[in-house]
Each structure stands twice: as structure tokens, then as C-alpha cells.
Design an enzyme around this catalytic site. Sequence first.
Site, mmCIF file in Angstrom:
data_model
loop_
_atom_site.group_PDB
_atom_site.id
_atom_site.type_symbol
_atom_site.label_atom_id
_atom_site.label_comp_id
_atom_site.label_asym_id
_atom_site.label_seq_id
_atom_site.Cartn_x
_atom_site.Cartn_y
_atom_site.Cartn_z
ATOM 1 N N LYS A 144 0.864 -1.190 0.000
ATOM 2 C CA LYS A 144 0.000 0.000 0.000
ATOM 3 C C LYS A 144 0.893 1.231 0.000
ATOM 4 O O LYS A 144 1.821 1.305 0.807
ATOM 5 C CB LYS A 144 -0.850 0.078 1.280
ATOM 6 C CG LYS A 144 -1.793 -1.056 1.502
ATOM 7 C CD LYS A 144 -2.609 -0.851 2.770
ATOM 8 C CE LYS A 144 -1.853 -1.083 4.065
ATOM 9 N NZ LYS A 144 -1.349 -2.425 4.296
ATOM 10 N N PHE A 171 -11.144 -1.585 6.445
ATOM 11 C CA PHE A 171 -11.662 -1.142 5.143
ATOM 12 C C PHE A 171 -13.166 -0.935 5.121
ATOM 13 O O PHE A 171 -13.846 -1.268 4.144
ATOM 14 C CB PHE A 171 -11.244 -2.146 4.049
ATOM 15 C CG PHE A 171 -10.239 -1.540 3.113
ATOM 16 C CD1 PHE A 171 -8.906 -1.490 3.459
ATOM 17 C CD2 PHE A 171 -10.632 -0.976 1.909
ATOM 18 C CE1 PHE A 171 -7.983 -0.875 2.632
ATOM 19 C CE2 PHE A 171 -9.717 -0.367 1.067
ATOM 20 C CZ PHE A 171 -8.383 -0.323 1.433
ATOM 21 N N TYR A 176 -14.539 2.206 6.013
ATOM 22 C CA TYR A 176 -14.740 3.629 6.257
ATOM 23 C C TYR A 176 -15.444 4.305 5.082
ATOM 24 O O TYR A 176 -14.997 4.195 3.941
ATOM 25 C CB TYR A 176 -13.409 4.322 6.539
ATOM 26 C CG TYR A 176 -12.847 3.910 7.880
ATOM 27 C CD1 TYR A 176 -13.185 4.614 9.033
ATOM 28 C CD2 TYR A 176 -12.036 2.789 8.003
ATOM 29 C CE1 TYR A 176 -12.707 4.223 10.270
ATOM 30 C CE2 TYR A 176 -11.554 2.388 9.234
ATOM 31 C CZ TYR A 176 -11.899 3.110 10.364
ATOM 32 O OH TYR A 176 -11.438 2.719 11.596
ATOM 33 N N ALA A 177 -16.510 5.003 5.411
ATOM 34 C CA ALA A 177 -17.195 5.792 4.372
ATOM 35 C C ALA A 177 -16.405 7.075 4.148
ATOM 36 O O ALA A 177 -15.650 7.513 5.004
ATOM 37 C CB ALA A 177 -18.607 6.122 4.843
ATOM 38 N N GLY A 178 -16.551 7.666 2.982
ATOM 39 C CA GLY A 178 -15.819 8.898 2.702
ATOM 40 C C GLY A 178 -16.228 9.481 1.367
ATOM 41 O O GLY A 178 -17.309 9.184 0.836
ATOM 42 N N CYS A 208 -4.351 2.499 -8.299
ATOM 43 C CA CYS A 208 -4.712 1.077 -8.458
ATOM 44 C C CYS A 208 -6.215 0.815 -8.537
ATOM 45 O O CYS A 208 -6.694 0.332 -9.563
ATOM 46 C CB CYS A 208 -4.094 0.265 -7.329
ATOM 47 S SG CYS A 208 -2.303 0.227 -7.425
HETATM 48 N N1 LIG Z 1 1.496 2.056 -6.748
HETATM 49 C C1 LIG Z 1 0.977 1.081 -6.026
HETATM 50 O O1 LIG Z 1 0.563 1.269 -4.898
HETATM 51 C C2 LIG Z 1 0.891 -0.317 -6.604
HETATM 52 C C3 LIG Z 1 0.639 -1.386 -5.745
HETATM 53 C C4 LIG Z 1 0.574 -2.665 -6.292
HETATM 54 C C5 LIG Z 1 0.738 -2.856 -7.647
HETATM 55 N N2 LIG Z 1 0.962 -1.790 -8.450
HETATM 56 C C6 LIG Z 1 1.189 -2.037 -9.887
HETATM 57 O O2 LIG Z 1 2.593 -2.013 -10.110
HETATM 58 C C7 LIG Z 1 2.868 -1.450 -11.405
HETATM 59 C C8 LIG Z 1 3.772 -0.253 -11.260
HETATM 60 O O3 LIG Z 1 3.093 0.740 -10.546
HETATM 61 P P1 LIG Z 1 3.822 2.047 -9.981
HETATM 62 O O4 LIG Z 1 2.816 2.789 -9.190
HETATM 63 O O5 LIG Z 1 5.118 1.655 -9.369
HETATM 64 O O6 LIG Z 1 4.101 2.794 -11.377
HETATM 65 P P2 LIG Z 1 4.878 4.156 -11.646
HETATM 66 O O7 LIG Z 1 4.166 4.814 -12.727
HETATM 67 O O8 LIG Z 1 5.099 4.869 -10.333
HETATM 68 O O9 LIG Z 1 6.328 3.680 -12.146
HETATM 69 C C9 LIG Z 1 6.580 2.997 -13.330
HETATM 70 C C10 LIG Z 1 8.023 3.259 -13.747
HETATM 71 O O10 LIG Z 1 8.339 2.426 -14.878
HETATM 72 C C11 LIG Z 1 9.201 3.166 -15.720
HETATM 73 N N3 LIG Z 1 9.250 2.566 -17.063
HETATM 74 C C12 LIG Z 1 8.318 2.593 -18.039
HETATM 75 N N4 LIG Z 1 8.761 1.935 -19.146
HETATM 76 C C13 LIG Z 1 9.993 1.476 -18.852
HETATM 77 C C14 LIG Z 1 10.964 0.725 -19.555
HETATM 78 N N5 LIG Z 1 10.754 0.306 -20.805
HETATM 79 N N6 LIG Z 1 12.127 0.429 -18.952
HETATM 80 C C15 LIG Z 1 12.382 0.862 -17.687
HETATM 81 N N7 LIG Z 1 11.489 1.571 -16.956
HETATM 82 C C16 LIG Z 1 10.318 1.881 -17.535
HETATM 83 C C17 LIG Z 1 8.639 4.567 -15.678
HETATM 84 O O11 LIG Z 1 9.582 5.509 -16.118
HETATM 85 C C18 LIG Z 1 8.306 4.693 -14.175
HETATM 86 O O12 LIG Z 1 9.393 5.218 -13.450
HETATM 87 C C19 LIG Z 1 1.491 -1.141 -12.013
HETATM 88 O O13 LIG Z 1 1.097 -2.231 -12.788
HETATM 89 C C20 LIG Z 1 0.607 -0.998 -10.802
HETATM 90 O O14 LIG Z 1 -0.742 -1.283 -11.101
HETATM 91 C C21 LIG Z 1 1.060 -0.524 -7.960
#
Ligand SMILES: NC(=O)c1ccc[n+]([C@@H]2O[C@H](COP(=O)([O-])OP(=O)(O)OC[C@H]3O[C@@H](n4cnc5c(N)ncnc54)[C@H](O)[C@@H]3O)[C@@H](O)[C@H]2O)c1
Length: 439
Positions: free
Chosen positions: A157, A255, A257-259, A266
Site C-alpha cells: 500500500k 476497510f 470507512y465511508a468517505g 490502483c
Molecule cells: N502504486 C501502487 O501502490 C501499486 C501497488 C501494487 C501494484 N501496483 C502495480 O505495479 C505497477 C507499477 O506501478 P507504480 O505505481 O510503481 O508505477 P509508476 O508509474 O510509479 O512507475 C513505473 C516506472 O516504470 C518506468 N518505465 C516505463 N517503461 C519502462 C521501460 N521500458 N524500462 C524501464 N522503466 C520503464 C517509468 O519511467 C516509471 O518510473 C502497475 O502495474 C501498478 O498497477 C502498484
Amino acid sequence: MNITIIGTGYVGLVTGTCFSDMGNEVYCVDVLEEKIQSLKKGIVPIYEPGLEELIKRNYERGNLHFTTNLKEGLDNSELCFIAVGTPMGEDGSADLQYVRQVAKQIGQTIIHDIIVVDKSTVPVGTADEVKAIIQEELDNRGKDYKVCVVSNPEFLKEGNAVNDFMHPDRIIVGTDSDYASDIMAMLYEPFTKNHERMIIMDIKSAEMTKYASNCMLANRISFMNEMANICDKLGANIDNVRKGMGSDSRIGSSFLYAGCGYGGSCFPKDVIAMIKTATDAGYDPVLLKSVEEVNNNQKQYLSNKIKSVLGNDLTGVTFAIWGLSFKPETDDMREAPSITIIKELLDAGAKINAYDPKSMVIAKEFYFNDLDINYCNNKYDAIEGADVLVIVTEWKEFRSPDFKKIKSNLSKNLIFDGRNQFKNSLMEKMGIKYYAVGK
Ligand SMILES: NC(=O)c1ccc[n+]([C@@H]2O[C@H](COP(=O)([O-])OP(=O)(O)OC[C@H]3O[C@@H](n4cnc5c(N)ncnc54)[C@H](O)[C@@H]3O)[C@@H](O)[C@H]2O)c1
């Protein structure tokens, strides 16, 4: 182990840093030169509690590397994680262009066998596609390295990401290879010392588990928001209802909580992607569509409530907005309810004084760059000269504010609270007019 992490966003950076902290040699790769240069100087591009210290420690120790050169990482790694973004595409499906790009680059670059791990949130069937793309590139090069693609979705998270990664509830691994599952078990063993937390399953189920989990959490939020809206009509208090419901062990208290709606990088995109996947597969996901619809409506809750009290024309009314990020302890503004609320208020003629502990730079640069917003240095600066206070994000510093100061500043003596922070009885005692969600 030697590991390459491709993508240094919220997930990639936390994953790479935590693996390096356990003694692995980690290469964090990104296409953004500026980001990589900043990381090398110890400047962390995102706000995530505890991350900066951990990066510094491992970078100085020499087992955490930052590079834009994918080959440098892959040449030295037996494991490679794909952690690039999978934003919402135009038709609602997950946009896999970055994942496909990376798969292609892996196929073009590797010089030995490798395990490729999908950590990005990707639709069912993506691991097969990644494998096919890599194989095609290897065939073009006439190489027969063994490539095993594993699904290992991430459940951290934002705001608690380091802690979640270090102490996971569960680690889902989707693979059809005993060898890969042994390697993954070895890699995660330091994170699961006192309790077996790894669940190994087939690849498609692992990919689906991530979507099902996020949809369930979004569902709980929309459910509670719907209950809150009904409470509003009937004069019940959703906080009391939540306590009563949550004490049932079959329901549980988290999880609930209303808001003013969920946002973030995500839930919104993952619910919509699941709807699209299901629809494409010939199933009508009625429940998920409602989860999304309830949430879209809920983002209008505060502005509607404000207009029902103050009228549709808000010309000349100044609103202090406390909180811009989609939730506390992060600077992430993606799909944040504050975006909807502020735009609605501005459209109605209002003026905005905004304050957020971490996301004001991002807000100004990427979300409100063409809007007339007065950004304030702290929460009390924001209420100076304001008529009304609106709480949008439940940062800890908003929990016990100086109510006397609030009352003496706000000419209309009004708080609209999108996160149900205060008890009605306290507000009554303080003589403040208070509107929250469902109570
Ligand atoms: N953010 C969260 O809380 C979270 C939690 C669980 C899962 N996810 C999943 O994880 C994945 C990443 O999410 P995030 O929030 O870290 O994304 P983000 O957008 O913060 O980061 C993605 C990074 O990948 C880089 N990138 C893109 N193309 C590239 C390439 N060809 N080579 C190297 N780097 C490259 C971008 O420059 C960027 O820095 C997503 O699929 C998301 O759904 C996110």
C-alpha cells in the site's frame, strides 16, 4: 541473488530496495535518465515513509545500483522483475505497452537463462504474452536461452509500502516451474521467517488474485459509501453502523470507512480493467460496474453537499482545502477525489486555499497547473481568510486541530469533512456547523 528490477516507480523502487536490504545485489533500471541521476544522488522522486533511508543505506553499501542501461542489469542477473506502469487504456483495459516493450528488450538483451517475474498488475494471460514476445526475440537472434515467466503481483500500500513489503500478509507466486518456485521461495524466505506466507499457484490464478483483491477492497469502500448515503437519508450514523458491522468476525473491521470516494493508481484502473476483461470474456460484471458507479458519484458527494447548504453559486466564498493526495502518507495524486472536488468548487465560482503535507508540488505541476489556487504553507494558513473548511484527505495532522482557531478564522463557521474525522458531539460542543459523510 542478482536481480534486475525494471521500472523504479512506487512498486519497483520499493521492491528493489527491500531485496537489496536483505543482501541481494539489485540493479534498478528506468528509462528516465533524470530519475536515475536523482536516485544516484540520494534524491528520492516519490514520498514513501522509510524509503529514503533504506535506499541510502543500500546504495552506500554498494549492493543497490541505479541505471538506465538494461543490459548492465540483465547481464548480471538470474532474476528480472517487470515493475513498469500499466495505466488505464482508452477502452478501460490495462495498457500493456510498457510491459510489452520491456519483454521485447529482455528478449533482445539477455545472454543467459533467466526467470522473468511480472510484478506489474497485468490481466490474466499476460505472462503467456510476455513469454511469447521474449521467445520471438530470442528466435530472431537464434538463441535458445531458457526463459521462465512467473507472476508475482504486488500488494503493498502506498504510504506503508516499505513496511508492507518487509512484512507481507502473503506472497502470491504463479508458476508452472518447480525450479522457479524454489528460487522465488529462496528470494522471499527472509520476508517470511516466522510464518509461511508464500502461496504458489498456476499463473492465471495469480494474475487474477491481484485484480480480485483490489476489486474486493474497492467493493467494501463503495458498499460503505452506499450505506453512508442511505444513513444520510434516514438519520442514522455510519460510524456507529460501521462499529456494529465490523465486530462481526465474518465481516471484520478493516476497510469499512465511508468517505468521499477512493482514488489512487490502483483501485480505479484495476476495477475498470477487470470490468473490461470480464466483458471481453463474455461475462457481464454487474457488481463491479456498480462499485465503479458508486465511487464516481461519491467523488461528487462533498461538492453536492456544499451546494445543498450554500447554494449552487459559490462566487465570493473561499474554501480551505485540507488534503490533496488520494490518501495520507503519500504524494500520489492519481485519481484523487480532491481533483473532482476542487474543480467543481472553482466551476461554481469559489476561491480555493489548498494545503497538503506532501503533494502540493505534484498537484501544482500536473493536476491544477492551469487553475487559480492559493497554495498555503500549512493548514492554519489555509483557513486564514477562508469561509469554509473542507477535509479531503485524512492526514494525521488534521485529526486533532485547534478548533478554536478554526472557528475564529472561518467566517461561515462550517466544516465539510469527507473523511469523517470528528465526532458530531465534539463539533456540537465547539459550536461548529459540521457536515460529514453519512452521519
Ligand atoms: N502504486 C501502487 O501502490 C501499486 C501497488 C501494487 C501494484 N501496483 C502495480 O505495479 C505497477 C507499477 O506501478 P507504480 O505505481 O510503481 O508505477 P509508476 O508509474 O510509479 O512507475 C513505473 C516506472 O516504470 C518506468 N518505465 C516505463 N517503461 C519502462 C521501460 N521500458 N524500462 C524501464 N522503466 C520503464 C517509468 O519511467 C516509471 O518510473 C502497475 O502495474 C501498478 O498497477 C502498484
